[in-house]
Design a protein around this motif. Structure first.
Motif: not given
Length: 59
Positions: A9-20
């Motif tokens: 969940e932490a990694l997916l959240g970090h990736i989502a922020c990078m994509l945004e």
């Protein structure tokens, strides 16, 4: 939440922020490269699988 699920969940959240933020996602690092870094040598590695299908901009 299990520890493995928390890491994902932490990694997916970090990736989502990078994509945004339109940041480029780096290529995965090898475990050897990660553990060679002196800051990581006392740590315990955790492997987290992220599938491209999981990455959805805006989530």
């Amino acid at each position: 939440m299990t520890r493995g699920k928390w890491h994902k969940e932490a990694l997916l959240g970090h990736i989502a922020c990078m994509l945004e933020d339109w940041e480029a996602l780096p290529a995965p690092s090898s475990l050897d490269d990660i553990m060679f870094d002196p800051e990581n040598q006392d740590g315990s590695p955790v492997m987290v699988e992220v599938c491209q299908k999981t990455l959805k901009p805006g989530k």
